[in-house]
Design a protein around this motif. Sequence first.
Motif, PDB file in Angstrom:
ATOM      1  N   CYS A 165      32.454  50.252  -4.000  1.00 46.41           N
ATOM      2  CA  CYS A 165      31.354  50.254  -3.216  1.00 46.41           C
ATOM      3  C   CYS A 165      31.703  50.262  -1.694  1.00 46.41           C
ATOM      4  N   HIS A 180      33.794  48.248  -9.711  1.00 43.47           N
ATOM      5  CA  HIS A 180      33.178  47.270  -9.839  1.00 43.47           C
ATOM      6  C   HIS A 180      32.813  48.152 -11.589  1.00 43.47           C
ATOM      7  N   CYS A 212      29.384  40.588  -5.107  1.00 46.20           N
ATOM      8  CA  CYS A 212      30.284  40.993  -3.860  1.00 46.20           C
ATOM      9  C   CYS A 212      28.747  41.459  -2.848  1.00 46.20           C
ATOM     10  N   CYS A 272      28.131  44.516  -1.777  1.00 42.31           N
ATOM     11  CA  CYS A 272      27.123  44.900  -1.523  1.00 42.31           C
ATOM     12  C   CYS A 272      26.063  44.800  -2.355  1.00 42.31           C
TER      13      CYS A 272
END
Length: 423
Positions: free
Chosen positions: A249, A256, A311, A313
């Motif tokens: 990502c 992921h 994460c 993100c």
Amino acid sequence: MVASQQQPGLHTNLSDTQLLKLNQMLVFVSQNNEFYREKLNNISFPIHSTKDLQELPFTTKAELVEDQKNFAPHGKNHTFTKSEYVRYHQTSGTTGRPLKVMDTKESWSWWEDCWLEVFRSSGVTKEDTVYLAFSFGPFIGFWGAFEAAKKLGALVITGGSQTSKERLNSLIDNDATVLLGTPSYALHLGEVAKQNNIDLRETGVKKIITAGEPGGSVPSIRNQIETIWGATLFDHVGMTEMGAYGYSCSEHNGLHINESEFIAEVVNPDTLKSVEIGERGELVLTNLGRYGYPLIRYRTGDIVIHSSESCPCGNTYKLLPKGIIGRKDDMVVIRGINIYPSSIEAIVREFSAITEYRIIYYTKGGMDQIKLQIETNVDISSIVATHLRDRVGLRIDVEVVETNILPRFDMKARRVLDKRDAF
Ligand SMILES: [Zn+2]
């Protein structure tokens, strides 16, 4: 459907989705697929939680290969009659007999959707021109990416049967904005560009998606590729027999797992029990939407770190920090130390002066040894050897070899030569 999700990895009820898909698949496959009907014959479905999956037997590649040998040519792991199958691929066979894998129209469409998720996570849109530096043979490679890019509406340019120079010319002439290839090949194109006085930073390529080797998630390799190309690298991981199961990502801190389509476990390869959070283990996957070629608790052979990290993100899917650490089959024990070729490569790629390398295992005086051959115009052998000794914990001889004598690869690089006496 994955195709309807605009934001990758945003799920409020992931475990419910997984359980529902898992049970639908298990019920159907245990009735209609001969391979799994035999394997799961004492178990009743549906199961009550995804944790109950751990009660089911593992599936191994050796088992699938053996099944194909006994029931040639395609084995028993197919759920429908042959007339329903439309796509055929085979594994590269780097570690033995190639495995043949077939997909139905629906299963193949599921592959495309898994790849669409990779494109979305990398920010690739229909405005992009996607160049695939891939030979388009029976190995799955970027076939799924080809179909998904088409589904996305991007312009797709295939680079089969072309030399590296022709590929460079094609991607420049056609204003490609996204390059797909292995990390090794992205680096190799950098070498070819240099020989031809082409500055890749001036091309339109702004994104690179790598697959096929773990390098795209290794910071030193990613930095080298991003510097040469002036582009952002995204990594992707998949397997012919499993599907396109993971992607990096915007944070670039690992991979992921697309948990809407795959259930992941991390087990100790010796005891086959789940490892603790923070420990390394073998990744075990179950694909949820590939009814034509299902795999339940498949031992991938990929070594990963079991993590519960979230994460930054915003993608809530399971994160594998540092991506794939190595392959179980690639690990060797030299003088008591576990060596993964990928950890040596991570160090080698910190030196941009090294254009190619090879690792040789050999025996001297009854002891196993490692030698590293490097192609470089500057003699940096002693500094590389120091880094290797400090970080791998082993003395490794480093030899500078003539430029362009080591082999180059565009898929599944084989940079290890095992010349030990016992092998
Ligand atoms: Zn992330």
